[in-house]
Design an enzyme around this catalytic site. Structure first.
Site, PDB file in Angstrom:
ATOM      1  N   ASP A  21    -105.991  66.211  50.184  1.00  0.00           N
ATOM      2  CA  ASP A  21    -105.788  66.738  51.547  1.00  0.00           C
ATOM      3  C   ASP A  21    -106.917  66.221  52.448  1.00  0.00           C
ATOM      4  O   ASP A  21    -107.828  65.543  51.987  1.00  0.00           O
ATOM      5  CB  ASP A  21    -105.755  68.274  51.546  1.00  0.00           C
ATOM      6  CG  ASP A  21    -107.080  68.880  51.101  1.00  0.00           C
ATOM      7  OD1 ASP A  21    -107.668  68.366  50.120  1.00  0.00           O
ATOM      8  OD2 ASP A  21    -107.553  69.843  51.726  1.00  0.00           O
ATOM      9  N   HIS A  69    -102.130  62.655  43.238  1.00  0.00           N
ATOM     10  CA  HIS A  69    -101.725  63.412  44.427  1.00  0.00           C
ATOM     11  C   HIS A  69    -102.800  63.155  45.476  1.00  0.00           C
ATOM     12  O   HIS A  69    -103.855  63.788  45.489  1.00  0.00           O
ATOM     13  CB  HIS A  69    -101.640  64.914  44.084  1.00  0.00           C
ATOM     14  CG  HIS A  69    -101.336  65.775  45.262  1.00  0.00           C
ATOM     15  ND1 HIS A  69    -100.053  66.087  45.660  1.00  0.00           N
ATOM     16  CD2 HIS A  69    -102.148  66.401  46.147  1.00  0.00           C
ATOM     17  CE1 HIS A  69    -100.100  66.868  46.726  1.00  0.00           C
ATOM     18  NE2 HIS A  69    -101.353  67.078  47.045  1.00  0.00           N
ATOM     19  N   ASP A 101     -97.935  62.764  35.186  1.00  0.00           N
ATOM     20  CA  ASP A 101     -98.476  61.784  36.129  1.00  0.00           C
ATOM     21  C   ASP A 101     -97.499  61.640  37.293  1.00  0.00           C
ATOM     22  O   ASP A 101     -96.712  60.694  37.341  1.00  0.00           O
ATOM     23  CB  ASP A 101     -98.690  60.442  35.420  1.00  0.00           C
ATOM     24  CG  ASP A 101     -99.246  59.395  36.370  1.00  0.00           C
ATOM     25  OD1 ASP A 101     -99.760  59.780  37.442  1.00  0.00           O
ATOM     26  OD2 ASP A 101     -99.160  58.190  36.051  1.00  0.00           O
ATOM     27  N   GLU A 123    -104.161  65.899  41.148  1.00  0.00           N
ATOM     28  CA  GLU A 123    -104.834  65.600  42.412  1.00  0.00           C
ATOM     29  C   GLU A 123    -106.163  64.897  42.108  1.00  0.00           C
ATOM     30  O   GLU A 123    -106.558  64.754  40.954  1.00  0.00           O
ATOM     31  CB  GLU A 123    -105.073  66.900  43.212  1.00  0.00           C
ATOM     32  CG  GLU A 123    -105.536  66.619  44.636  1.00  0.00           C
ATOM     33  CD  GLU A 123    -105.409  67.795  45.605  1.00  0.00           C
ATOM     34  OE1 GLU A 123    -104.862  68.841  45.223  1.00  0.00           O
ATOM     35  OE2 GLU A 123    -105.861  67.642  46.751  1.00  0.00           O
TER      36      GLU A 123
END
Ligand code: 9MR
Ligand code: ZN
Length: 569
Positions: free
Chosen positions: A180, A493, A539, A548
């Site tokens: 993020d 991620h 994965d 992540e």
């Protein structure tokens, strides 16, 4: 650009390598030999795990000699609790000669190839450190440093206080925390501290250029990179000295490139946890940078002092909870005593002043672990500060207290590691969200124990076993570092990785790893209930609870590898 084809797992998986790119195709069958896919140091213990067969050979890859370099019988370890696998351990420690090898079992199956050599972890350390450059926020990533992973400048607008939108602040910079775009103080403090300690203790491992904008300025690149984060952190302090808990949008952005995220960013309220982590990391940084830039060191120290003032003014716990409408990272903690302990230790080591000793003594009486390096429990940093302080500023009782905590935990971890079929210092219940951080923080603790004692070998060996697990000696056969190891995971991620249209992720990112109770929809769907903890991994780029990346999962990996990359090691 040439290409070659190789076949590694049972008969059915083929890899075609076109220069940097690798395409995998065929039916993937389960492997039954697991090794560190990157490699082994010549003098270290070297093992691979087999789940089928007992007899093994080690052969040289790409050599015409059919003769095995070694043949042996693997040791039966019984059933490993965390994976449910019945495992045998093949020990090929006696092979010390540089080269590329693989292990072949009596069933004919071959392991992934691995290297033996003095420098097998060098590129790994470099890429895991350089990875942080790709998280830089508030600047463009240019081709000469970022290669194909470029993007224009992101998140340049001013932020406003969450509690009062009329207060506007310029808080550009720092590293995106993870997949993020948020930036959070405790994770930042911890990541910087892992890296600064790695540099301070093992400076000879940081000679290589990272090819970042500051390279060649006479300062080691790891410090150049950390400075990018520290300059941002300097902006994250309020007038009273408190550190804003985080700087994020109200909701996580969709999967878009950073420069396309135009959401308003907010400064969320000060917490005691963030402020103590802030004081500690700033004090540490002021010591490390003093040799290079006195003015910067003074700015860091002033910020630490101001944060300490806040901690004295607010001796009670001041927590942080996400407002209901907000879903960005929370990083909440129910106890701030470990953070205050770390701050006291760093202030003492930085200044030698009695008042910090008194506070340290007081906090050492609390029931704290003193051995952790994660974002929730930072107490291990107090031990790191005190036990590696060349000027011995802490009193004898504090040293003894911390030393015995470290060694007791290190002995426990050695035992857990030896009991594990995969050599990892993890019990089944330890496979939490970001379990690879737990593995690596334990690796750090073992390195610290090796660093401060004579019982070096057992601790070093256990620390290395944590790296072996990370790099492929695990029940899912993945190297959890992108670009390193033949079967490295491919789908972190991470927003830029998903959106940049480039097939390969940038090299050097540590995945969060298996989580016994997956918390994202794809993970929940793909992992059947009852799956053993070590196998709770997919994965897949949607799996934010399994796959992540974060700055503070890479940084302890840098610490551990830097120890093994020392010249005299
Ligand atoms: O690393 C954090 C993990 O320990 C927590 O269990 C999890 C849920 O609260 O959050 C993780 O941190 C995430 C953060 O909240 C936002 N940025 C990405 C982090 C990694 O998943
Ligand atoms: Zn950004």
């Amino acid at each position: 650009m040439g290409y070659y084809v190789s076949m590694h797992t049972k008969i059915s998986t083929w890899y075609v390598h076109f220069g940097k790119r690798m395409i995998r195709f065929g039916l993937e069958e389960e492997m039954s030999i697991y090794c560190n896919q990157v490699g082994y140091l010549p003098e270290a213990r070297k093992t691979a795990v087999m789940t089928e067969g007992e007899h093994f050979k080690v052969i040289k890859v790409q050599s015409n000699a059919d003769e095995p370099v070694l043949e042996g019988t693997a040791r039966d370890m019984g059933v490993d609790r965390a994976s449910g696998d019945h495992v045998h351990i093949a020990d090929f420690s006696e092979i010390k000669q540089d080269g590329v090898y693989c292990v072949q079992s009596e069933t004919g199956e071959k392991s992934h190839p691995f290297r033996i050599g003095r420098d097998v972890y060098r590129a790994l350390q470099r890429d895991m450190t350089k990875a942080l450059y790709y998280q830089r926020c508030g600047c463009a990533l240019e081709a000469k440093y970022a290669g194909e992973y470029t993007h224009p400048c992101c998140h340049t607008d001013d932020a406003v206080l969450w509690t009062d939108h009329s207060v506007v602040k310029e808080v550009k910079g720092g590293w995106h925390d993870a997949g993020d775009f948020g930036r959070y103080i405790s994770p930042a403090a911890v990541a910087v501290a892992h890296l600064l300690y790695a540099y301070q203790l093992f400076p000879e491992s940081f000679g290589e250029s990272l090819n970042i904008p500051e390279s060649g300025n006479g300062v080691p690149d790891v410090l150049n990179e950390c400075r990018y984060e520290l300059e941002w952190m300097l902006k994250m302090q309020d007038e009273e000295g408190g550190a804003y808990h985080k700087l994020t949008a109200q909701r996580h952005a969709d999967f878009i490139m950073p420069e396309d995220d135009k959401d308003q960013f907010y400064l969320f309220p000060v917490s005691s946890m963030a402020t103590a982590d802030y004081a500690a990391s700033m004090a540490l940084a002021s010591r490390v940078y003093r040799a290079y830039d006195g003015t910067f060191a003074d700015r860091l120290f002033d910020a630490a002092l101001k944060a300490w003032g806040w901690l004295e003014k607010y001796p009670q716990y001041v927590g942080f909870k996400n407002p209901e409408s907000c879903n960005t990272g929370e990083y909440d903690d129910v106890c701030d005593l470990d953070e205050r302990l770390w701050a006291a230790a760093e202030m003492l080591v930085t200044t030698g002043e009695q008042k910090y000793q008194e506070r340290l003594t007081e906090l050492l009486q609390e029931d704290l672990t003193k051995t952790d390096f994660g974002w929730t429990d930072v107490s291990g940093f107090a031990a790191l500060a005190v036990l590696t302080d060349a000027s011995h500023r802490a009193d004898a009782d504090s040293v003894e207290n911390l030393r015995s905590a470290v060694l007791t935990e290190a002995d426990r971890l050695v035992a857990v590691s030896e009991k594990s079929g995969y050599g990892v210092a993890m019990e089944p219940e330890d496979y939490v969200w970001g379990s690879n951080m737990v593995v690596l923080n334990r690796g750090m603790l073992l390195v610290l124990a090796a660093f401060i004692t004579e019982k070096k070998e057992a601790y070093e060996q256990a620390a290395l076993s944590q790296l072996h697990y990370l790099l492929g000696m695990n029940a899912v056969d993945y190297s959890y570092v992108t670009g390193h190891g033949e079967h490295a995971y491919m789908h972190p991620h991470n927003r830029p990785t998903e959106c940049d249209g480039i097939e390969l992720p940038m090299a050097g990112w540590v995945s969060g790893g298996p989580f016994k109770t997956p918390a994202d929809p794809v993970g929940i769907e793909r992992i059947k209930p009852g799956t053993p903890p070590m196998k709770c991994y997919v994965d897949h780029a949607s799996c934010y609870s399994l796959n992540e990346i974060t700055i503070y999962w890479n940084s302890p990996a840098v610490f551990v590898t830097a120890y093994f990359n020392r010249k005299q090691a």
